[in-house]
Design a protein around this motif. Structure first.
Motif, PDB file in Angstrom:
ATOM      1  N   GLY A  51       0.792  -1.222   0.000  1.00  0.00           N
ATOM      2  CA  GLY A  51       0.000   0.000   0.000  1.00  0.00           C
ATOM      3  C   GLY A  51       0.832   1.284   0.000  1.00  0.00           C
ATOM      4  N   PRO A  52       1.768   1.443   0.957  1.00  0.00           N
ATOM      5  CA  PRO A  52       2.580   2.664   0.969  1.00  0.00           C
ATOM      6  C   PRO A  52       3.417   2.860  -0.294  1.00  0.00           C
ATOM      7  N   ILE A  53       4.000   1.761  -0.825  1.00  0.00           N
ATOM      8  CA  ILE A  53       4.793   1.874  -2.049  1.00  0.00           C
ATOM      9  C   ILE A  53       3.927   2.359  -3.210  1.00  0.00           C
ATOM     10  N   LEU A  54       2.731   1.785  -3.332  1.00  0.00           N
ATOM     11  CA  LEU A  54       1.811   2.186  -4.396  1.00  0.00           C
ATOM     12  C   LEU A  54       1.392   3.640  -4.229  1.00  0.00           C
ATOM     13  N   ALA A  55       1.063   4.043  -3.000  1.00  0.00           N
ATOM     14  CA  ALA A  55       0.660   5.433  -2.749  1.00  0.00           C
ATOM     15  C   ALA A  55       1.802   6.390  -3.045  1.00  0.00           C
ATOM     16  N   GLY A  56       3.014   6.045  -2.601  1.00  0.00           N
ATOM     17  CA  GLY A  56       4.169   6.908  -2.848  1.00  0.00           C
ATOM     18  C   GLY A  56       4.436   7.104  -4.329  1.00  0.00           C
ATOM     19  N   ALA A  57       4.317   6.023  -5.108  1.00  0.00           N
ATOM     20  CA  ALA A  57       4.547   6.113  -6.554  1.00  0.00           C
ATOM     21  C   ALA A  57       3.470   6.974  -7.220  1.00  0.00           C
ATOM     22  N   LEU A  58       2.223   6.807  -6.814  1.00  0.00           N
ATOM     23  CA  LEU A  58       1.124   7.592  -7.402  1.00  0.00           C
ATOM     24  C   LEU A  58       1.259   9.077  -7.077  1.00  0.00           C
ATOM     25  N   ILE A  59       1.616   9.368  -5.832  1.00  0.00           N
ATOM     26  CA  ILE A  59       1.793  10.771  -5.436  1.00  0.00           C
ATOM     27  C   ILE A  59       2.965  11.389  -6.176  1.00  0.00           C
ATOM     28  N   HIS A  60       4.064  10.629  -6.270  1.00  0.00           N
ATOM     29  CA  HIS A  60       5.289  11.141  -6.903  1.00  0.00           C
ATOM     30  C   HIS A  60       5.097  11.407  -8.397  1.00  0.00           C
ATOM     31  N   HIS A  61       4.409  10.495  -9.085  1.00  0.00           N
ATOM     32  CA  HIS A  61       4.268  10.613 -10.546  1.00  0.00           C
ATOM     33  C   HIS A  61       2.982  11.330 -10.952  1.00  0.00           C
ATOM     34  N   TYR A  62       1.978  11.346 -10.089  1.00  0.00           N
ATOM     35  CA  TYR A  62       0.712  11.982 -10.442  1.00  0.00           C
ATOM     36  C   TYR A  62       0.346  13.033  -9.396  1.00  0.00           C
ATOM     37  N   SER A  63      -0.490  12.658  -8.396  1.00  0.00           N
ATOM     38  CA  SER A  63      -0.876  13.644  -7.393  1.00  0.00           C
ATOM     39  C   SER A  63      -1.467  12.946  -6.179  1.00  0.00           C
ATOM     40  N   VAL A  64      -1.658  13.722  -5.127  1.00  0.00           N
ATOM     41  CA  VAL A  64      -2.303  13.218  -3.909  1.00  0.00           C
ATOM     42  C   VAL A  64      -3.725  12.769  -4.220  1.00  0.00           C
ATOM     43  N   GLY A  65      -4.421  13.518  -5.070  1.00  0.00           N
ATOM     44  CA  GLY A  65      -5.799  13.181  -5.416  1.00  0.00           C
ATOM     45  C   GLY A  65      -5.917  11.810  -6.063  1.00  0.00           C
ATOM     46  N   ILE A  66      -4.991  11.490  -6.965  1.00  0.00           N
ATOM     47  CA  ILE A  66      -5.005  10.183  -7.636  1.00  0.00           C
ATOM     48  C   ILE A  66      -4.814   9.070  -6.613  1.00  0.00           C
ATOM     49  N   SER A  67      -3.944   9.285  -5.645  1.00  0.00           N
ATOM     50  CA  SER A  67      -3.719   8.282  -4.600  1.00  0.00           C
ATOM     51  C   SER A  67      -4.985   8.066  -3.772  1.00  0.00           C
ATOM     52  N   PHE A  68      -5.686   9.153  -3.449  1.00  0.00           N
ATOM     53  CA  PHE A  68      -6.963   9.025  -2.731  1.00  0.00           C
ATOM     54  C   PHE A  68      -7.983   8.240  -3.559  1.00  0.00           C
ATOM     55  N   ILE A  69      -8.031   8.504  -4.866  1.00  0.00           N
ATOM     56  CA  ILE A  69      -8.987   7.823  -5.740  1.00  0.00           C
ATOM     57  C   ILE A  69      -8.703   6.323  -5.800  1.00  0.00           C
ATOM     58  N   VAL A  70      -7.431   5.950  -5.957  1.00  0.00           N
ATOM     59  CA  VAL A  70      -7.061   4.534  -6.021  1.00  0.00           C
ATOM     60  C   VAL A  70      -7.347   3.852  -4.682  1.00  0.00           C
ATOM     61  N   SER A  71      -7.133   4.566  -3.596  1.00  0.00           N
ATOM     62  CA  SER A  71      -7.455   4.030  -2.271  1.00  0.00           C
ATOM     63  C   SER A  71      -8.954   3.742  -2.160  1.00  0.00           C
ATOM     64  N   ALA A  72      -9.778   4.655  -2.669  1.00  0.00           N
ATOM     65  CA  ALA A  72     -11.228   4.454  -2.660  1.00  0.00           C
ATOM     66  C   ALA A  72     -11.617   3.265  -3.542  1.00  0.00           C
ATOM     67  N   LEU A  73     -10.961   3.122  -4.695  1.00  0.00           N
ATOM     68  CA  LEU A  73     -11.241   1.994  -5.583  1.00  0.00           C
ATOM     69  C   LEU A  73     -10.884   0.665  -4.924  1.00  0.00           C
ATOM     70  N   ALA A  74      -9.786   0.645  -4.167  1.00  0.00           N
ATOM     71  CA  ALA A  74      -9.389  -0.574  -3.454  1.00  0.00           C
ATOM     72  C   ALA A  74     -10.470  -0.985  -2.455  1.00  0.00           C
ATOM     73  N   LEU A  75     -11.063  -0.015  -1.772  1.00  0.00           N
ATOM     74  CA  LEU A  75     -12.118  -0.321  -0.801  1.00  0.00           C
ATOM     75  C   LEU A  75     -13.412  -0.753  -1.492  1.00  0.00           C
ATOM     76  N   ILE A  76     -13.693  -0.202  -2.659  1.00  0.00           N
ATOM     77  CA  ILE A  76     -14.863  -0.643  -3.424  1.00  0.00           C
ATOM     78  C   ILE A  76     -14.681  -2.101  -3.856  1.00  0.00           C
ATOM     79  N   LEU A  77     -13.468  -2.448  -4.319  1.00  0.00           N
ATOM     80  CA  LEU A  77     -13.187  -3.830  -4.699  1.00  0.00           C
ATOM     81  C   LEU A  77     -13.307  -4.758  -3.497  1.00  0.00           C
ATOM     82  N   SER A  78     -12.837  -4.291  -2.343  1.00  0.00           N
ATOM     83  CA  SER A  78     -12.958  -5.088  -1.124  1.00  0.00           C
ATOM     84  C   SER A  78     -14.422  -5.365  -0.809  1.00  0.00           C
TER      85      SER A  78
END
Length: 274
Positions: free
Chosen positions: A155-182
């Protein structure tokens, strides 16, 4: 009817996958919030307040979450709590893209996120004995606990890569998608775990709560185990995790550096569990 072996047990596999996505989403949320505070709001020292806002309701309501899991179908409790967490994160994303995600908004969102998390994990843990034969229960719990630690690294590695290459917002969106899949993987019709008997559903919540507290007091293993874990988190893990954003920002690091520290902690925990 004879139940299937563990790795052929459809209900167990689905809960396993759902727990993986839930852990990834939760760990991504923590590091994304930490980076937004430390870098975007320049309030690295306030990370502890926001993480505490998530931790306090999570700890305080965990026992009640266990009572709720005993009174209702466990997969339904997991499904609803995951779905509400995802909705909470979607609301957080909307506020972020409105450039209004302030410290006080983060406190409110973190409190709600931690509160909902207190209902998911007791239901997830108590669901396993209802779908797994007693002979394979220890193995099932070992697989789940080990996986939780492993996915807390991803989780942290994925969030760090998304924030670094895209933005904080994208990381929040992917986090929400992970919970929807759960939530989708733990949909009650897929899990088909038994519904709690009527006698349990109609039991008095306050009475059950008091009985649980009394049991903990009278059990040295549970009482001192909780005391040791609480002390470890208060004096060691809490200060350590809260120091990461401060160290990274003062050393002019990036979100990737923060994710490396978080993942390193996860790797150590994983090796320790092995």
């Amino acid at each position: 009817m004879k139940r299937p072996r563990l790795l052929q047990n459809r209900s167990f596999i689905l809960i396993w996958i759902a727990s993986a996505f839930a852990m990834i989403g939760f760990s991504m949320y923590l590091i994304t919030v930490s980076w937004h505070l430390a870098n975007n709001l320049e309030m690295a020292a306030a990370v502890g307040f926001v993480l505490t806002a998530a931790a306090v309701p999570r700890v305080a309501m965990m026992l009640y979450g266990g009572i709720l899991a005993d009174r209702f179908q466990k997969s339904k409790v997991m499904f609803v709590s995951n779905l509400l967490q995802a909705i909470t994160l979607i609301g957080l994303c909307v506020v972020f893209y409105m450039n209004a995600l302030t410290f006080f908004f983060l406190l409110a969102f973190s409190f709600l996120f931690g509160l909902l998390d207190a209902f998911y994990w007791p239901a997830s843990t108590s669901a396993i004995p209802t779908i797994v034969p007693k002979a394979e229960l220890q193995r099932a719990n070992s697989i789940l606990q080990g996986s939780h630690t492993l996915f807390f690294i991803i989780g942290p590695i994925l969030a760090g890569a998304l924030i670094h290459h895209y933005s904080v917002g994208i990381s929040f969106i992917v986090s929400a998608l992970a919970l929807i899949l759960s939530a989708l993987f733990v949909y009650p019709r897929f899990i088909q775990d038994p519904v709690a008997p009527g006698s349990i559903q109609s039991s008095n919540t306050v009475k059950v709560f008091r009985e649980g507290m009394q049991y903990v007091k009278e059990s040295p293993v549970h009482f001192w185990g909780m005391a040791v874990i609480a002390s470890l988190h208060f004096f060691v893990l809490g200060p350590l995790i809260n120091s990461f954003p401060i160290l990274v920002t003062r050393l002019q690091g990036t979100a990737l550096h923060l994710s490396y520290l978080e993942a390193g902690l996860g790797v150590g925990t994983f090796l320790g569990s092995l």
